[in-house]
Design a protein around this motif. Structure first.
Motif, PDB file in Angstrom:
ATOM      1  N   TRP A   1       0.814  -1.206   0.000  1.00  0.00           N
ATOM      2  CA  TRP A   1       0.000   0.000   0.000  1.00  0.00           C
ATOM      3  C   TRP A   1       0.849   1.257   0.000  1.00  0.00           C
ATOM      4  N   ALA A   2       2.044   1.205   0.599  1.00  0.00           N
ATOM      5  CA  ALA A   2       2.950   2.351   0.547  1.00  0.00           C
ATOM      6  C   ALA A   2       3.419   2.580  -0.889  1.00  0.00           C
ATOM      7  N   LEU A   3       3.833   1.521  -1.542  1.00  0.00           N
ATOM      8  CA  LEU A   3       4.283   1.624  -2.930  1.00  0.00           C
ATOM      9  C   LEU A   3       3.133   2.044  -3.846  1.00  0.00           C
ATOM     10  N   PHE A   4       1.967   1.484  -3.612  1.00  0.00           N
ATOM     11  CA  PHE A   4       0.785   1.841  -4.394  1.00  0.00           C
ATOM     12  C   PHE A   4       0.478   3.334  -4.252  1.00  0.00           C
ATOM     13  N   GLY A   5       0.555   3.845  -3.036  1.00  0.00           N
ATOM     14  CA  GLY A   5       0.291   5.263  -2.796  1.00  0.00           C
ATOM     15  C   GLY A   5       1.285   6.164  -3.508  1.00  0.00           C
ATOM     16  N   VAL A   6       2.562   5.790  -3.479  1.00  0.00           N
ATOM     17  CA  VAL A   6       3.586   6.591  -4.156  1.00  0.00           C
ATOM     18  C   VAL A   6       3.360   6.577  -5.662  1.00  0.00           C
ATOM     19  N   VAL A   7       3.101   5.412  -6.221  1.00  0.00           N
ATOM     20  CA  VAL A   7       2.902   5.302  -7.673  1.00  0.00           C
ATOM     21  C   VAL A   7       1.673   6.093  -8.110  1.00  0.00           C
ATOM     22  N   VAL A   8       0.589   5.986  -7.385  1.00  0.00           N
ATOM     23  CA  VAL A   8      -0.636   6.704  -7.754  1.00  0.00           C
ATOM     24  C   VAL A   8      -0.453   8.213  -7.605  1.00  0.00           C
ATOM     25  N   SER A   9       0.224   8.658  -6.559  1.00  0.00           N
ATOM     26  CA  SER A   9       0.422  10.101  -6.393  1.00  0.00           C
ATOM     27  C   SER A   9       1.326  10.671  -7.480  1.00  0.00           C
ATOM     28  N   VAL A  10       2.368   9.946  -7.860  1.00  0.00           N
ATOM     29  CA  VAL A  10       3.230  10.410  -8.953  1.00  0.00           C
ATOM     30  C   VAL A  10       2.454  10.427 -10.264  1.00  0.00           C
ATOM     31  N   ALA A  11       1.636   9.422 -10.500  1.00  0.00           N
ATOM     32  CA  ALA A  11       0.822   9.390 -11.724  1.00  0.00           C
ATOM     33  C   ALA A  11      -0.163  10.556 -11.751  1.00  0.00           C
ATOM     34  N   MET A  12      -0.763  10.873 -10.612  1.00  0.00           N
ATOM     35  CA  MET A  12      -1.693  12.005 -10.562  1.00  0.00           C
ATOM     36  C   MET A  12      -0.980  13.316 -10.855  1.00  0.00           C
ATOM     37  N   VAL A  13       0.204  13.507 -10.308  1.00  0.00           N
ATOM     38  CA  VAL A  13       0.963  14.733 -10.554  1.00  0.00           C
ATOM     39  C   VAL A  13       1.306  14.847 -12.036  1.00  0.00           C
ATOM     40  N   LEU A  14       1.753  13.751 -12.634  1.00  0.00           N
ATOM     41  CA  LEU A  14       2.092  13.792 -14.056  1.00  0.00           C
ATOM     42  C   LEU A  14       0.875  14.094 -14.923  1.00  0.00           C
ATOM     43  N   VAL A  15      -0.258  13.482 -14.616  1.00  0.00           N
ATOM     44  CA  VAL A  15      -1.480  13.743 -15.383  1.00  0.00           C
ATOM     45  C   VAL A  15      -1.900  15.199 -15.227  1.00  0.00           C
ATOM     46  N   LEU A  16      -1.845  15.705 -14.000  1.00  0.00           N
ATOM     47  CA  LEU A  16      -2.250  17.095 -13.790  1.00  0.00           C
ATOM     48  C   LEU A  16      -1.307  18.067 -14.492  1.00  0.00           C
ATOM     49  N   LYS A  17      -0.009  17.823 -14.424  1.00  0.00           N
ATOM     50  CA  LYS A  17       0.945  18.751 -15.022  1.00  0.00           C
ATOM     51  C   LYS A  17       0.949  18.685 -16.544  1.00  0.00           C
ATOM     52  N   LYS A  18       0.862  17.505 -17.100  1.00  0.00           N
ATOM     53  CA  LYS A  18       1.031  17.344 -18.544  1.00  0.00           C
ATOM     54  C   LYS A  18      -0.278  17.420 -19.328  1.00  0.00           C
ATOM     55  N   ILE A  19      -1.404  17.074 -18.714  1.00  0.00           N
ATOM     56  CA  ILE A  19      -2.659  17.019 -19.460  1.00  0.00           C
ATOM     57  C   ILE A  19      -3.643  18.086 -18.996  1.00  0.00           C
ATOM     58  N   ILE A  20      -3.901  18.155 -17.703  1.00  0.00           N
ATOM     59  CA  ILE A  20      -4.935  19.057 -17.199  1.00  0.00           C
ATOM     60  C   ILE A  20      -4.488  20.516 -17.234  1.00  0.00           C
ATOM     61  N   TYR A  21      -3.266  20.799 -16.773  1.00  0.00           N
ATOM     62  CA  TYR A  21      -2.807  22.193 -16.731  1.00  0.00           C
ATOM     63  C   TYR A  21      -2.836  22.872 -18.098  1.00  0.00           C
ATOM     64  N   PRO A  22      -2.355  22.240 -19.166  1.00  0.00           N
ATOM     65  CA  PRO A  22      -2.461  22.914 -20.473  1.00  0.00           C
ATOM     66  C   PRO A  22      -3.909  23.173 -20.913  1.00  0.00           C
ATOM     67  N   LEU A  23      -4.837  22.360 -20.464  1.00  0.00           N
ATOM     68  CA  LEU A  23      -6.240  22.581 -20.830  1.00  0.00           C
ATOM     69  C   LEU A  23      -6.845  23.776 -20.117  1.00  0.00           C
ATOM     70  N   ILE A  24      -6.443  24.011 -18.867  1.00  0.00           N
ATOM     71  CA  ILE A  24      -7.058  25.097 -18.098  1.00  0.00           C
ATOM     72  C   ILE A  24      -6.213  26.363 -18.066  1.00  0.00           C
ATOM     73  N   ASN A  25      -4.992  26.309 -18.584  1.00  0.00           N
ATOM     74  CA  ASN A  25      -4.115  27.465 -18.579  1.00  0.00           C
ATOM     75  C   ASN A  25      -4.603  28.501 -19.585  1.00  0.00           C
ATOM     76  N   LYS A  26      -4.666  29.744 -19.174  1.00  0.00           N
ATOM     77  CA  LYS A  26      -5.080  30.847 -20.046  1.00  0.00           C
ATOM     78  C   LYS A  26      -3.950  31.877 -20.102  1.00  0.00           C
ATOM     79  N   PRO A  27      -3.852  32.614 -21.200  1.00  0.00           N
ATOM     80  CA  PRO A  27      -2.863  33.696 -21.256  1.00  0.00           C
ATOM     81  C   PRO A  27      -3.134  34.732 -20.166  1.00  0.00           C
ATOM     82  N   GLU A  28      -2.104  35.491 -19.835  1.00  0.00           N
ATOM     83  CA  GLU A  28      -2.235  36.447 -18.735  1.00  0.00           C
ATOM     84  C   GLU A  28      -3.338  37.472 -18.983  1.00  0.00           C
TER      85      GLU A  28
END
Length: 89
Positions: free
Chosen positions: A55-82
């Motif tokens: 469960w410790a390893l599972f938690g680390v893997v899932v949290s890293v996957a969530m960060v990568l998805v948020l940074k690479k996929i979600i952020y570019p979708l919601i990012n707007k110019p200044e």
């Protein structure tokens, strides 16, 4: 002394002691994995659940996957110019 100043002093003190807190949190996580050696789940739902530290390893893997998805996929979708909302008509 107001709550805001005491909270800011506490946060500054915690930031200054960041290496200590990092080591303390990793030690706590390691302790939880060691405790998992002695405390087994009552009824495992699948085979990997019986492995120590799963469960410790599972938690680390899932949290890293969530960060990568948020940074690479979600952020570019919601990012707007200044100046996006600064349109004058």
């Amino acid at each position: 002394m107001s709550l805001t100043t005491s909270l800011s002093r506490l946060l500054v003190k915690a930031r200054d002691n960041a290496p200590f807190w990092k080591k303390a949190l990793f030690a706590a996580l390691g302790l939880l994995v060691v405790i998992n050696v002695f405390l087994h789940p009552h009824h495992a739902h699948f085979a990997l659940e019986t492995k120590v530290g799963f469960w410790a390893l599972f938690g680390v893997v899932v949290s890293v996957a969530m960060v990568l998805v948020l940074k690479k996929i979600i952020y570019p979708l919601i990012n707007k110019p200044e100046a996006f909302y600064d349109r004058s008509e």
